[in-house]
Write an enzyme that holds these catalytic residues in place. Sequence first.
Site, PDB file in Angstrom:
ATOM      1  N   LEU A  89       1.100  -0.859   0.296  1.00 26.28           N
ATOM      2  CA  LEU A  89       0.288  -0.242  -0.020  1.00 26.28           C
ATOM      3  C   LEU A  89       0.502   1.297   0.183  1.00 26.28           C
ATOM      4  O   LEU A  89       1.828   1.195   1.196  1.00 26.28           O
ATOM      5  CB  LEU A  89      -1.077   0.163   1.040  1.00 26.28           C
ATOM      6  CG  LEU A  89      -1.788  -1.582   0.861  1.00 26.28           C
ATOM      7  CD1 LEU A  89      -2.539  -1.076   2.366  1.00 26.28           C
ATOM      8  CD2 LEU A  89      -3.294  -1.537   0.830  1.00 26.28           C
ATOM      9  N   ASP A 189      -3.815  -3.802  18.427  1.00 29.90           N
ATOM     10  CA  ASP A 189      -3.237  -3.519  19.096  1.00 29.90           C
ATOM     11  C   ASP A 189      -2.961  -2.142  18.274  1.00 29.90           C
ATOM     12  O   ASP A 189      -1.954  -2.124  17.433  1.00 29.90           O
ATOM     13  CB  ASP A 189      -1.695  -4.475  18.532  1.00 29.90           C
ATOM     14  CG  ASP A 189      -0.206  -3.925  19.281  1.00 29.90           C
ATOM     15  OD1 ASP A 189      -0.369  -2.294  19.694  1.00 29.90           O
ATOM     16  OD2 ASP A 189       0.662  -4.220  18.400  1.00 29.90           O
TER      17      ASP A 189
END
Length: 280
Positions: A89, A189
Amino acid sequence: MQLTSAWLNQLPLPAITAVQPVSGGDINEAFRLETAEGPYFLLVQPGQPASFYTHEVAGLRALGQAVNVPNVIATGEIEHDAYLVLEFLEIGHGSQYELGQAVARVHHVTAKQFGFDQSNLVAKLPKNNTWQTDWTTFYLQQRLDPLVERAQQHGLWNTHRQTDYTRVRQAIVTENQGRQIQPSLLHGDLWAGNYLFTQDGTPTLIDPDVLYGDREFDLAMTTIFGGFSADFYRGYQDAYPLEQGYTNRLPHYQLYYLLAHLNLFGETYGEAVDQTLARG
């Protein structure tokens, strides 16, 4: 880790023309692979079986129901090294408000119990995700207690901390009595290093450690190390308003992440743990 041509040629990808090491956190070796079809992101865990990435792949697929995540291209094992190939990405800039709304969409994905289908037992801090009907039981017995036990084993605990922890543990039981806690899909997380914006500004979550739990647990991580602005919380609240008393419960969820860092990095985090325990 030096990737050989023989190793790379076993990946189920087009011919690789270039390999560049990139940041992949403290657990994985990470690389950008250039091919004729474009770049890919490769994670490698030396000396681990293919199952090392089972939990991460399941997490990405779960999160993908509600938010943009990198597509999983391939996963497996080469010469006793686990690997995971993801879509690469290109990073851009985006809206914190939209990021807050995206996290709220994730938390709207629910289950009937707390936990997850896979436990994450291969990382430095093993997490038992066995399903539980009661969130308080799950949080105490499968998250906090194991970290306290590990801290004891590694000389990072003392009688003062144990006294404070016993008090805080009871406070968690008390404050959750009567709460209707929905098992929400959590990233697990959610710090600033685990989100990005793509080039068109789409909020994207990466590197999950998913479970179904109290959504306040996910949000607590966003409050510890920074990287989330007031717009993020405004976007979240507009999409999925938090229950009364949320800010009072935050320290009890921050405690988990601080205990994890105490176990990973030692007394550097001892003062933060002590301060959080002292808040009751």
